[in-house]
Motif scaffolding. Structure first.
Motif, PDB file in Angstrom:
ATOM      1  N   GLY A  66       8.836   4.471   8.239  1.00 41.85           N
ATOM      2  CA  GLY A  66       7.747   5.376   7.893  1.00 41.85           C
ATOM      3  C   GLY A  66       7.878   6.352   6.607  1.00 41.85           C
ATOM      4  O   GLY A  66       7.471   6.992   6.052  1.00 41.85           O
ATOM      5  N   SER A  69       4.605   5.503   4.358  1.00 40.05           N
ATOM      6  CA  SER A  69       3.552   6.380   5.004  1.00 40.05           C
ATOM      7  C   SER A  69       4.026   7.845   4.543  1.00 40.05           C
ATOM      8  O   SER A  69       2.917   8.628   4.262  1.00 40.05           O
ATOM      9  CB  SER A  69       3.681   6.282   6.497  1.00 40.05           C
ATOM     10  OG  SER A  69       3.208   5.215   6.823  1.00 40.05           O
ATOM     11  N   LYS A  70       5.238   8.488   4.572  1.00 47.31           N
ATOM     12  CA  LYS A  70       5.380   9.554   4.097  1.00 47.31           C
ATOM     13  C   LYS A  70       5.097   9.955   2.605  1.00 47.31           C
ATOM     14  O   LYS A  70       4.565  10.994   2.285  1.00 47.31           O
ATOM     15  CB  LYS A  70       6.848  10.010   4.413  1.00 47.31           C
ATOM     16  CG  LYS A  70       7.212  10.224   5.984  1.00 47.31           C
ATOM     17  CD  LYS A  70       8.558  10.718   6.308  1.00 47.31           C
ATOM     18  CE  LYS A  70       8.645  10.755   7.425  1.00 47.31           C
ATOM     19  NZ  LYS A  70      10.077  10.456   8.077  1.00 47.31           N
ATOM     20  N   ASP A  73       1.418   9.927   2.284  1.00 48.99           N
ATOM     21  CA  ASP A  73       1.035  11.510   2.874  1.00 48.99           C
ATOM     22  C   ASP A  73       1.151  12.162   1.673  1.00 48.99           C
ATOM     23  O   ASP A  73       0.351  13.333   1.406  1.00 48.99           O
ATOM     24  CB  ASP A  73       1.517  11.662   3.921  1.00 48.99           C
ATOM     25  CG  ASP A  73       1.067  10.785   5.410  1.00 48.99           C
ATOM     26  OD1 ASP A  73       0.149  10.377   5.304  1.00 48.99           O
ATOM     27  OD2 ASP A  73       1.959  11.157   6.461  1.00 48.99           O
ATOM     28  N   PHE A 102      -0.680  -2.248   6.663  1.00 48.56           N
ATOM     29  CA  PHE A 102       0.080  -0.902   6.492  1.00 48.56           C
ATOM     30  C   PHE A 102      -0.936   0.115   5.637  1.00 48.56           C
ATOM     31  O   PHE A 102      -0.900   1.277   6.039  1.00 48.56           O
ATOM     32  CB  PHE A 102       1.314  -1.165   5.469  1.00 48.56           C
ATOM     33  CG  PHE A 102       1.905   0.030   4.760  1.00 48.56           C
ATOM     34  CD1 PHE A 102       2.618   0.887   5.625  1.00 48.56           C
ATOM     35  CD2 PHE A 102       1.552   0.195   3.415  1.00 48.56           C
ATOM     36  CE1 PHE A 102       2.984   2.152   4.875  1.00 48.56           C
ATOM     37  CE2 PHE A 102       1.958   1.319   2.863  1.00 48.56           C
ATOM     38  CZ  PHE A 102       3.186   2.459   3.527  1.00 48.56           C
ATOM     39  N   TYR A 103      -1.378  -0.369   4.783  1.00 50.51           N
ATOM     40  CA  TYR A 103      -2.564   0.352   3.988  1.00 50.51           C
ATOM     41  C   TYR A 103      -3.699   0.508   4.848  1.00 50.51           C
ATOM     42  O   TYR A 103      -4.035   2.114   4.767  1.00 50.51           O
ATOM     43  CB  TYR A 103      -2.798  -0.204   2.681  1.00 50.51           C
ATOM     44  CG  TYR A 103      -1.936  -0.317   1.725  1.00 50.51           C
ATOM     45  CD1 TYR A 103      -1.442   0.956   1.166  1.00 50.51           C
ATOM     46  CD2 TYR A 103      -1.404  -1.551   1.312  1.00 50.51           C
ATOM     47  CE1 TYR A 103      -0.279   0.809   0.266  1.00 50.51           C
ATOM     48  CE2 TYR A 103      -0.316  -1.444   0.102  1.00 50.51           C
ATOM     49  CZ  TYR A 103       0.185  -0.227  -0.225  1.00 50.51           C
ATOM     50  OH  TYR A 103       1.199  -0.293  -1.235  1.00 50.51           O
ATOM     51  N   LYS A 105      -3.542   1.029   8.227  1.00 50.97           N
ATOM     52  CA  LYS A 105      -3.200   1.950   9.174  1.00 50.97           C
ATOM     53  C   LYS A 105      -2.950   3.386   8.365  1.00 50.97           C
ATOM     54  O   LYS A 105      -3.002   4.590   9.159  1.00 50.97           O
ATOM     55  CB  LYS A 105      -1.993   1.320   9.462  1.00 50.97           C
ATOM     56  CG  LYS A 105      -1.183   2.400  10.609  1.00 50.97           C
ATOM     57  CD  LYS A 105       0.326   1.912  10.873  1.00 50.97           C
ATOM     58  CE  LYS A 105       1.122   2.556   9.936  1.00 50.97           C
ATOM     59  NZ  LYS A 105       2.598   2.436   9.979  1.00 50.97           N
ATOM     60  N   ASN A 106      -2.920   3.383   7.042  1.00 51.86           N
ATOM     61  CA  ASN A 106      -2.791   4.768   6.539  1.00 51.86           C
ATOM     62  C   ASN A 106      -3.671   5.187   5.967  1.00 51.86           C
ATOM     63  O   ASN A 106      -4.125   6.187   4.990  1.00 51.86           O
ATOM     64  CB  ASN A 106      -1.612   4.578   5.261  1.00 51.86           C
ATOM     65  CG  ASN A 106      -0.234   4.702   5.939  1.00 51.86           C
ATOM     66  OD1 ASN A 106       0.364   5.879   6.117  1.00 51.86           O
ATOM     67  ND2 ASN A 106       0.505   3.509   6.148  1.00 51.86           N
ATOM     68  N   TRP A 133      -8.309   5.400  -0.704  1.00 56.08           N
ATOM     69  CA  TRP A 133      -8.218   6.456   0.355  1.00 56.08           C
ATOM     70  C   TRP A 133      -9.081   7.612  -0.785  1.00 56.08           C
ATOM     71  O   TRP A 133      -8.771   7.938  -1.668  1.00 56.08           O
ATOM     72  CB  TRP A 133      -6.828   6.913   0.570  1.00 56.08           C
ATOM     73  CG  TRP A 133      -6.683   7.952   1.457  1.00 56.08           C
ATOM     74  CD1 TRP A 133      -6.804   8.008   2.800  1.00 56.08           C
ATOM     75  CD2 TRP A 133      -6.785   9.431   0.851  1.00 56.08           C
ATOM     76  NE1 TRP A 133      -6.917   9.466   3.306  1.00 56.08           N
ATOM     77  CE2 TRP A 133      -6.622  10.097   2.116  1.00 56.08           C
ATOM     78  CE3 TRP A 133      -6.619  10.123  -0.175  1.00 56.08           C
ATOM     79  CZ2 TRP A 133      -6.672  11.674   2.281  1.00 56.08           C
ATOM     80  CZ3 TRP A 133      -6.748  11.442   0.028  1.00 56.08           C
ATOM     81  CH2 TRP A 133      -6.716  12.352   0.911  1.00 56.08           C
TER      82      TRP A 133
END
Length: 178
Positions: A66, A69-70, A73, A102-103, A105-106, A133
């Motif tokens: 994670g 992802s963190k 974020d 991965f990207y 999913k984010n 994003w």
């Protein structure tokens, strides 16, 4: 530059910038930054209206925990569009599939209306996907404009000094798909 070796050992050779160019970006560009911990290494540009992630590497022993992802974020909390490049997913190379998943999913989307062709240090062309994003919905024309700036300010930063030419001429590297 131990951090450069980490990148060089992970990313495909054709995606790597000259170490001198990266060092010059870090020293002279007001936009370009490097963050490194024992868990990750990220090189990115922060412009007033968007972020461009040039390289993101989570160390092999820390993948799947994670951390990436963190980090994304934390960048999303800035409330700016985030752009990055990724190799097209190739079933023969599971790393490309994992990165793309991965990207996605984010919350990143593929700029499917933009064709992006780059040149490596030897002048060989290769295609990349532009992923983005955004905190609010914008047309892909905005993605295109921001990507042109990333090409000009980051990929082409002193490119004549390091490669003898422009690496990612926005007029040639970026085009609308029909």
């Amino acid at each position: 530059m131990q951090w450069y070796e980490k990148l060089n050992n992970y990313f495909p050779e054709h995606e790597m910038k000259d170490p001198g160019q990266l060092q010059a970006l870090l020293e002279a560009s007001p936009y370009y930054h490097k963050e490194e911990t024992e868990d990750y290494l990220i090189l990115y540009a922060e412009f007033p209206s968007f972020l461009f992630i040039d390289y993101l590497l989570v160390t092999s022993q820390n993948r799947g925990k994670g951390i990436g992802s963190k980090l994304l974020d934390r960048f999303k909390q800035k409330g700016k569009m985030i752009l990055l490049e990724a190799e097209p997913a190739d079933a023969e190379d599971q790393d490309t599939v994992k990165r793309m998943n991965f990207y996605l999913k984010n919350g990143f989307k593929k700029a499917d209306r933009i064709m992006y062709t780059r040149e490596d240090g030897d002048g060989e062309t290769f295609e990349m996907n532009i992923l983005y994003w955004q905190p609010y919905e914008e047309d892909q024309s905005i993605v295109m404009e921001k990507m042109k700036k990333a090409c000009s300010e980051i990929h082409n930063f002193h490119s004549h000094k390091y490669y003898g030419r422009t690496l990612a001429d926005p007029k040639k590297a970026l085009e609308w798909k029909h």
